[in-house]
Write a protein that holds these residues in place. Structure first.
Motif, PDB file in Angstrom:
ATOM      1  N   GLU A  26       2.520   0.390  11.680  1.00 14.24           N
ATOM      2  CA  GLU A  26       2.242   1.676  12.459  1.00 14.24           C
ATOM      3  C   GLU A  26       3.297   2.738  12.202  1.00 14.24           C
ATOM      4  OE1 GLU A  26      -0.240   2.524  16.375  1.00 14.24           O
ATOM      5  OE2 GLU A  26       1.286   0.939  16.486  1.00 14.24           O
ATOM      6  N   ARG A  27       4.512   2.202  12.413  1.00 17.82           N
ATOM      7  CA  ARG A  27       5.786   3.161  12.282  1.00 17.82           C
ATOM      8  C   ARG A  27       5.738   3.517  11.007  1.00 17.82           C
ATOM      9  NH1 ARG A  27      10.929   0.583  15.086  1.00 17.82           N
ATOM     10  NH2 ARG A  27      11.464   2.800  14.645  1.00 17.82           N
ATOM     11  N   ARG A  28       5.763   2.662  10.059  1.00 20.46           N
ATOM     12  CA  ARG A  28       5.897   3.052   8.488  1.00 20.46           C
ATOM     13  C   ARG A  28       4.852   4.090   7.939  1.00 20.46           C
ATOM     14  NH1 ARG A  28       6.390  -2.444   6.164  1.00 20.46           N
ATOM     15  NH2 ARG A  28       7.862  -3.301   8.052  1.00 20.46           N
ATOM     16  N   ALA A  29       3.689   3.871   8.589  1.00 17.04           N
ATOM     17  CA  ALA A  29       2.619   4.719   8.094  1.00 17.04           C
ATOM     18  C   ALA A  29       2.594   6.141   8.542  1.00 17.04           C
ATOM     19  CB  ALA A  29       1.147   4.084   8.787  1.00 17.04           C
ATOM     20  N   LYS A  30       3.586   6.343   9.628  1.00 13.42           N
ATOM     21  CA  LYS A  30       3.527   7.683   9.950  1.00 13.42           C
ATOM     22  C   LYS A  30       4.425   8.680   8.816  1.00 13.42           C
ATOM     23  CE  LYS A  30       3.166   6.940  14.680  1.00 13.42           C
ATOM     24  NZ  LYS A  30       3.493   6.750  16.267  1.00 13.42           N
ATOM     25  N   ARG A  31       5.186   7.776   8.139  1.00  5.44           N
ATOM     26  CA  ARG A  31       6.092   8.360   7.117  1.00  5.44           C
ATOM     27  C   ARG A  31       5.248   8.837   5.956  1.00  5.44           C
ATOM     28  NH1 ARG A  31      10.463   4.479   9.392  1.00  5.44           N
ATOM     29  NH2 ARG A  31       9.568   3.145   7.600  1.00  5.44           N
ATOM     30  N   ASN A 103      -0.439   1.908   2.238  1.00 11.13           N
ATOM     31  CA  ASN A 103      -1.915   2.256   2.471  1.00 11.13           C
ATOM     32  C   ASN A 103      -2.451   1.869   3.663  1.00 11.13           C
ATOM     33  OD1 ASN A 103      -2.265   2.813  -0.496  1.00 11.13           O
ATOM     34  ND2 ASN A 103      -2.068   0.707  -0.791  1.00 11.13           N
ATOM     35  N   TRP A 104      -2.070   1.306   4.516  1.00 10.49           N
ATOM     36  CA  TRP A 104      -2.470   0.862   5.981  1.00 10.49           C
ATOM     37  C   TRP A 104      -2.549   2.359   7.014  1.00 10.49           C
ATOM     38  CZ3 TRP A 104      -0.939   1.401  11.061  1.00 10.49           C
ATOM     39  CH2 TRP A 104      -1.680   0.854  12.083  1.00 10.49           C
ATOM     40  N   SER A 105      -3.662   2.271   7.488  1.00  4.80           N
ATOM     41  CA  SER A 105      -4.041   3.224   8.546  1.00  4.80           C
ATOM     42  C   SER A 105      -4.845   2.800   9.607  1.00  4.80           C
ATOM     43  CB  SER A 105      -4.506   4.399   7.857  1.00  4.80           C
ATOM     44  OG  SER A 105      -4.728   5.566   8.823  1.00  4.80           O
ATOM     45  N   ILE A 106      -4.672   3.118  11.113  1.00  7.67           N
ATOM     46  CA  ILE A 106      -5.614   2.607  11.963  1.00  7.67           C
ATOM     47  C   ILE A 106      -6.754   3.283  11.733  1.00  7.67           C
ATOM     48  CG2 ILE A 106      -4.753   4.269  13.801  1.00  7.67           C
ATOM     49  CD1 ILE A 106      -5.125   2.110  15.762  1.00  7.67           C
ATOM     50  N   SER A 107      -6.757   4.495  11.228  1.00  9.92           N
ATOM     51  CA  SER A 107      -7.960   5.650  11.131  1.00  9.92           C
ATOM     52  C   SER A 107      -8.496   5.583   9.597  1.00  9.92           C
ATOM     53  CB  SER A 107      -7.640   6.877  11.525  1.00  9.92           C
ATOM     54  OG  SER A 107      -8.732   7.833  11.513  1.00  9.92           O
ATOM     55  N   LEU A 108      -9.622   5.991   9.277  1.00 13.56           N
ATOM     56  CA  LEU A 108     -10.152   6.171   8.137  1.00 13.56           C
ATOM     57  C   LEU A 108      -9.402   7.271   7.326  1.00 13.56           C
ATOM     58  CD1 LEU A 108     -14.135   5.805   8.531  1.00 13.56           C
ATOM     59  CD2 LEU A 108     -12.388   4.039   8.058  1.00 13.56           C
ATOM     60  N   GLU A 109      -8.199   6.846   6.689  1.00 15.49           N
ATOM     61  CA  GLU A 109      -7.535   7.749   6.029  1.00 15.49           C
ATOM     62  C   GLU A 109      -7.217   7.501   4.572  1.00 15.49           C
ATOM     63  OE1 GLU A 109      -4.800   9.468   9.629  1.00 15.49           O
ATOM     64  OE2 GLU A 109      -4.195   7.554   8.817  1.00 15.49           O
ATOM     65  N   ILE A 110      -6.944   8.377   3.807  1.00 22.13           N
ATOM     66  CA  ILE A 110      -6.457   8.031   2.251  1.00 22.13           C
ATOM     67  C   ILE A 110      -4.963   8.672   2.346  1.00 22.13           C
ATOM     68  CG2 ILE A 110      -6.420   8.498  -0.011  1.00 22.13           C
ATOM     69  CD1 ILE A 110      -8.817   6.527   1.091  1.00 22.13           C
ATOM     70  N   ARG A 111      -3.977   7.793   1.750  1.00 18.25           N
ATOM     71  CA  ARG A 111      -2.654   8.326   2.059  1.00 18.25           C
ATOM     72  C   ARG A 111      -2.258   8.732   0.514  1.00 18.25           C
ATOM     73  NH1 ARG A 111      -0.363   7.673   6.857  1.00 18.25           N
ATOM     74  NH2 ARG A 111      -1.459   6.591   8.108  1.00 18.25           N
ATOM     75  N   ASP A 112      -1.007   9.398   0.525  1.00 18.17           N
ATOM     76  CA  ASP A 112      -0.539   9.780  -0.863  1.00 18.17           C
ATOM     77  C   ASP A 112      -0.368   8.455  -1.631  1.00 18.17           C
ATOM     78  OD1 ASP A 112       0.544  11.737  -2.507  1.00 18.17           O
ATOM     79  OD2 ASP A 112       2.495  11.393  -1.857  1.00 18.17           O
ATOM     80  N   LYS A 113      -0.660   8.463  -3.007  1.00 19.69           N
ATOM     81  CA  LYS A 113      -0.752   7.718  -3.914  1.00 19.69           C
ATOM     82  C   LYS A 113      -1.316   6.341  -3.482  1.00 19.69           C
ATOM     83  CE  LYS A 113       3.761   9.196  -5.504  1.00 19.69           C
ATOM     84  NZ  LYS A 113       4.955   9.242  -5.885  1.00 19.69           N
ATOM     85  N   HIS A 114      -2.455   6.491  -2.787  1.00 20.37           N
ATOM     86  CA  HIS A 114      -3.273   5.424  -2.261  1.00 20.37           C
ATOM     87  C   HIS A 114      -3.735   4.356  -3.473  1.00 20.37           C
ATOM     88  CE1 HIS A 114      -5.501   4.106   1.753  1.00 20.37           C
ATOM     89  NE2 HIS A 114      -6.188   3.498   0.802  1.00 20.37           N
ATOM     90  N   GLU A 115      -3.617   3.348  -3.385  1.00 21.57           N
ATOM     91  CA  GLU A 115      -4.344   2.275  -4.470  1.00 21.57           C
ATOM     92  C   GLU A 115      -5.227   1.256  -3.807  1.00 21.57           C
ATOM     93  OE1 GLU A 115      -1.759  -1.153  -5.704  1.00 21.57           O
ATOM     94  OE2 GLU A 115      -0.226  -0.088  -4.311  1.00 21.57           O
ATOM     95  N   LEU A 116      -6.375   1.018  -4.419  1.00 20.93           N
ATOM     96  CA  LEU A 116      -7.118   0.065  -4.161  1.00 20.93           C
ATOM     97  C   LEU A 116      -6.497  -1.401  -4.363  1.00 20.93           C
ATOM     98  CD1 LEU A 116     -10.134  -0.664  -3.491  1.00 20.93           C
ATOM     99  CD2 LEU A 116     -10.601  -0.903  -5.827  1.00 20.93           C
ATOM    100  N   ILE A 117      -6.648  -2.075  -3.065  1.00 19.25           N
ATOM    101  CA  ILE A 117      -5.916  -3.421  -2.794  1.00 19.25           C
ATOM    102  C   ILE A 117      -7.088  -4.392  -3.161  1.00 19.25           C
ATOM    103  CG2 ILE A 117      -4.535  -5.077  -1.547  1.00 19.25           C
ATOM    104  CD1 ILE A 117      -3.331  -2.496  -2.415  1.00 19.25           C
ATOM    105  N   CYS A 118      -6.831  -5.555  -4.117  1.00 21.24           N
ATOM    106  CA  CYS A 118      -7.990  -6.452  -4.186  1.00 21.24           C
ATOM    107  C   CYS A 118      -7.201  -7.673  -4.528  1.00 21.24           C
ATOM    108  CB  CYS A 118      -8.393  -6.257  -5.807  1.00 21.24           C
ATOM    109  SG  CYS A 118      -9.391  -4.737  -5.773  1.00 21.24           S
TER     110      CYS A 118
END
Length: 195
Positions: A26-31, A103-118
Motif C-alpha cells: 500500500e505504501r509503495r503503490a502511492k509512489r 501494479n497493485w492497487s486497492i482500487s480499480l486502477e491502471i498504473r504507469d507502465k502497468h503490465e499483465l501478470i500471468c
C-alpha cells in the motif's frame, strides 16, 4: 482455554498477518502514478462490505461476544480446518501482492507502465486476490463459533466480488485487449479449473 477462544485467537492473528502483508505494498503503490481508474460507488460499496464482513463484524464479535444468540458449539476439527484455510488464504494473499508488485492497487486502477501478470497464482486464476478473500471467509466461518460473525466474511466477499469483478475484467480487456482475452480463455476467475 476453550476451543472457541483458540479459534478467535487464530482469527485475530490472521487479520494481523493480513495487515502486515498489505501495508508495505500500500505504501509503495502511492509512489506509482495512476494513469486510469474506475472508481465508482459500487466499488466503494463492495470494498466496504468486504471490510465489514471480514474485519468489523467478526472483530466486534471477538471483542464483545455479541450476538450471543448466534453462537454454536466450537469443535477442534473446525478450528484446525479454519486455521489451515486462513493460512492458505494468507499465503495466496502474499503471493498475489508479490507478483503484482508496482501494479497493485486497492482500487480499480491502471498504473504507469502497468503490465499483465500471468505468473505465480495468476497462472492458475485471473483474480487470486479474490481467491484469498474467499479462503479468508471460509476460514473465518470455521474459526468463529458464531453464525453471524462466522458467515459475515463470505457475505462481504460475495458483495465485493459480484459488484467488482466484471468491471475489473472490462478494464483489463480495454487496456490489454487480445492478450487479456487469451489469458481469460486459459484461466478461471477464482477457483482453479472450476470457476
Amino acid at each position: 482455554m476453550s476451543v472457541a477462544s483458540v479459534g478467535e485467537i487464530i482469527w485475530v492473528l490472521g487479520i494481523v498477518a493480513w495487515y502486515f502483508i498489505r501495508r508495505p505494498y500500500e505504501r509503495r503503490a502511492k509512489r506509482v502514478r495512476v494513469v486510469s481508474h474506475r472508481r465508482s460507488r459500487s466499488e466503494t460499496v463492495g470494498l466496504a462490505a468486504a471490510l465489514i464482513g471480514l474485519a468489523v463484524v467478526p472483530g466486534f464479535y471477538v471483542a464483545t461476544g455479541k450476538p450471543e444468540a448466534a453462537d454454536h458449539p466450537a469443535h477442534a476439527w473446525a478450528v484446525v480446518v479454519g486455521a489451515l484455510t486462513f493460512a492458505t488464504a494468507m499465503w495466496v494473499f502474499r503471493r498475489t501482492h508479490k507478483e503484482l508488485g508496482r501494479n497493485w492497487s486497492i482500487s480499480l486502477e491502471i498504473r504507469d507502465k502497468h503490465e499483465l501478470i500471468c505468473r505465480g497464482p495468476y497462472a492458475l486464476v485471473r483474480h487470486p486476490m479474490y481467491t484469498s478473500f474467499l479462503l479468508m471467509g471460509i476460514g473465518q466461518a470455521f474459526l468463529l463459533s458464531n453464525w453471524v460473525a462466522g458467515l459475515a466474511g463470505l457475505v462481504g466477499f460475495a458483495v465485493l466480488f459480484f459488484l467488482r469483478v466484471d468491471e475489473e475484467e472490462r478494464m483489463m480487456l480495454e487496456i490489454f485487449g487480445p492478450q487479456y482475452r487469451a489469458y481469460m480463455d486459459r484461466t478461471k476467475r477464482i477457483i482453479p479449473y472450476l470457476y
